[in-house]
Design a protein around this motif. Sequence first.
Motif, short mmCIF file in Angstrom:
data_model
loop_
_atom_site.label_atom_id
_atom_site.label_comp_id
_atom_site.label_asym_id
_atom_site.label_seq_id
_atom_site.Cartn_x
_atom_site.Cartn_y
_atom_site.Cartn_z
N ILE A 32 -2.14 -3.25 -23.56
CA ILE A 32 -2.11 -3.19 -24.95
C ILE A 32 -1.62 -1.82 -25.69
O ILE A 32 -1.60 -1.62 -26.75
CB ILE A 32 -3.37 -3.55 -25.52
CG1 ILE A 32 -4.56 -2.68 -25.24
CG2 ILE A 32 -3.69 -5.03 -25.16
CD1 ILE A 32 -5.85 -2.95 -25.85
N GLY A 33 -1.38 -0.88 -24.68
CA GLY A 33 -0.74 0.38 -24.84
C GLY A 33 -1.54 1.23 -25.63
O GLY A 33 -1.27 2.22 -26.52
N CYS A 34 -3.00 1.35 -25.48
CA CYS A 34 -4.04 2.01 -26.01
C CYS A 34 -3.92 3.44 -25.33
O CYS A 34 -4.39 4.46 -25.93
CB CYS A 34 -5.19 1.51 -26.05
SG CYS A 34 -6.13 1.18 -24.56
N LEU A 35 -3.48 3.51 -24.11
CA LEU A 35 -3.56 4.47 -23.21
C LEU A 35 -4.76 5.13 -22.87
O LEU A 35 -5.22 6.44 -22.39
CB LEU A 35 -2.58 5.80 -23.51
CG LEU A 35 -1.25 5.16 -23.99
CD1 LEU A 35 -0.14 6.23 -24.57
CD2 LEU A 35 -0.54 4.85 -22.48
N ALA A 36 -5.87 4.64 -23.13
CA ALA A 36 -7.25 5.07 -22.74
C ALA A 36 -7.54 5.30 -21.27
O ALA A 36 -8.07 5.93 -20.74
CB ALA A 36 -8.45 3.87 -23.14
N CYS A 37 -6.75 4.65 -20.53
CA CYS A 37 -6.48 4.59 -19.15
C CYS A 37 -6.22 6.23 -18.63
O CYS A 37 -6.41 6.66 -17.38
CB CYS A 37 -5.84 3.58 -18.34
SG CYS A 37 -4.00 3.63 -18.76
N GLN A 38 -5.32 6.64 -19.39
CA GLN A 38 -4.98 7.93 -19.04
C GLN A 38 -5.95 9.12 -19.26
O GLN A 38 -5.94 10.04 -18.32
CB GLN A 38 -3.65 8.41 -19.98
CG GLN A 38 -2.60 7.78 -19.95
CD GLN A 38 -1.99 7.60 -18.69
OE1 GLN A 38 -1.30 8.16 -18.21
NE2 GLN A 38 -2.15 6.20 -17.98
N LYS A 39 -7.05 8.78 -19.98
CA LYS A 39 -8.39 9.57 -19.93
C LYS A 39 -9.21 9.32 -18.93
O LYS A 39 -9.92 10.08 -18.37
CB LYS A 39 -8.76 9.71 -21.36
CG LYS A 39 -7.74 10.40 -22.34
CD LYS A 39 -8.30 10.33 -23.57
CE LYS A 39 -7.52 11.18 -24.59
NZ LYS A 39 -6.93 10.33 -25.78
N LEU A 47 -0.47 -0.94 -14.07
CA LEU A 47 -0.68 0.07 -12.91
C LEU A 47 -0.78 1.52 -13.85
O LEU A 47 -0.90 2.58 -13.13
CB LEU A 47 0.31 -0.12 -11.99
CG LEU A 47 0.28 -1.32 -11.30
CD1 LEU A 47 1.47 -1.16 -10.16
CD2 LEU A 47 -1.10 -1.33 -10.40
N ASN A 48 -0.58 1.40 -15.13
CA ASN A 48 -0.94 2.63 -15.77
C ASN A 48 -1.97 3.54 -15.47
O ASN A 48 -1.83 4.77 -15.50
CB ASN A 48 -1.16 2.31 -17.39
CG ASN A 48 0.41 2.03 -18.02
OD1 ASN A 48 1.31 2.19 -17.51
ND2 ASN A 48 0.57 1.49 -19.32
N PRO A 49 -3.10 3.05 -15.15
CA PRO A 49 -4.05 4.10 -14.84
C PRO A 49 -3.75 4.96 -13.64
O PRO A 49 -4.52 5.95 -13.45
CB PRO A 49 -5.50 3.14 -14.41
CG PRO A 49 -4.94 1.86 -15.19
CD PRO A 49 -3.75 1.78 -15.29
N LEU A 50 -2.70 4.61 -13.01
CA LEU A 50 -2.53 5.25 -11.70
C LEU A 50 -1.84 6.38 -12.29
O LEU A 50 -1.33 7.66 -11.28
CB LEU A 50 -1.67 4.58 -10.97
CG LEU A 50 -2.25 3.27 -10.08
CD1 LEU A 50 -1.29 2.58 -9.39
CD2 LEU A 50 -3.58 3.96 -9.24
#
Length: 179
Positions: free
Chosen positions: A50-57, A102-105
């Motif tokens: 969903i493109g929220c990018l929470a996984c980046q934090k 796989l964005n959290p990686l």
Amino acid sequence: MAKKLVIITSSLRKGSNSDNLAESFAKGAKDAGNEVETISLKGKNVKYCIGCLACQKTGKCVLKDDAAEIVDKVKNADVLAFASPVYYYSISGQLKTMLDRLNPLFPADYRFRDVYFLSAAHEDESKTAEGSVTAIQGWVDCFPKAQLAGTIFAGGVGAPGEIQGHKALQKAYETGKSI
């Protein structure tokens, strides 16, 4: 030293040609003494990013589905391989969705260095897999410690099992065995 390989297959057809390539690659890697896990996306619940990018934090996706377990396995693999049929000159939608998840990686301390891509298509032109390879290379380029170590394409195979006897199966085996 043995390596841990994770192979993600994305065809939804039973006995698919890309799955056959993955099996041959896995057999070669196992015969070389490596630990291999093949994950099929068949029957998996993998939602769209969903493109929220929470996984980046946080290092974790906010969506709750089967992707979280796959992300952990990919993170801890030494070698990755993706297998996909070529649809409209690109990877399957299932694989694209998984790559997005796989964005959290991105900010993580991932182990994988070598990534392989295995594909099959009904069409047998030299350019048939170019779009698929570009899609995988684009994903790999986001991981500075990783490289696209090899690609294997089986053209001229449509119906499930049509790949039997194709030279790409031997190439997949030998490539897996070289790891």
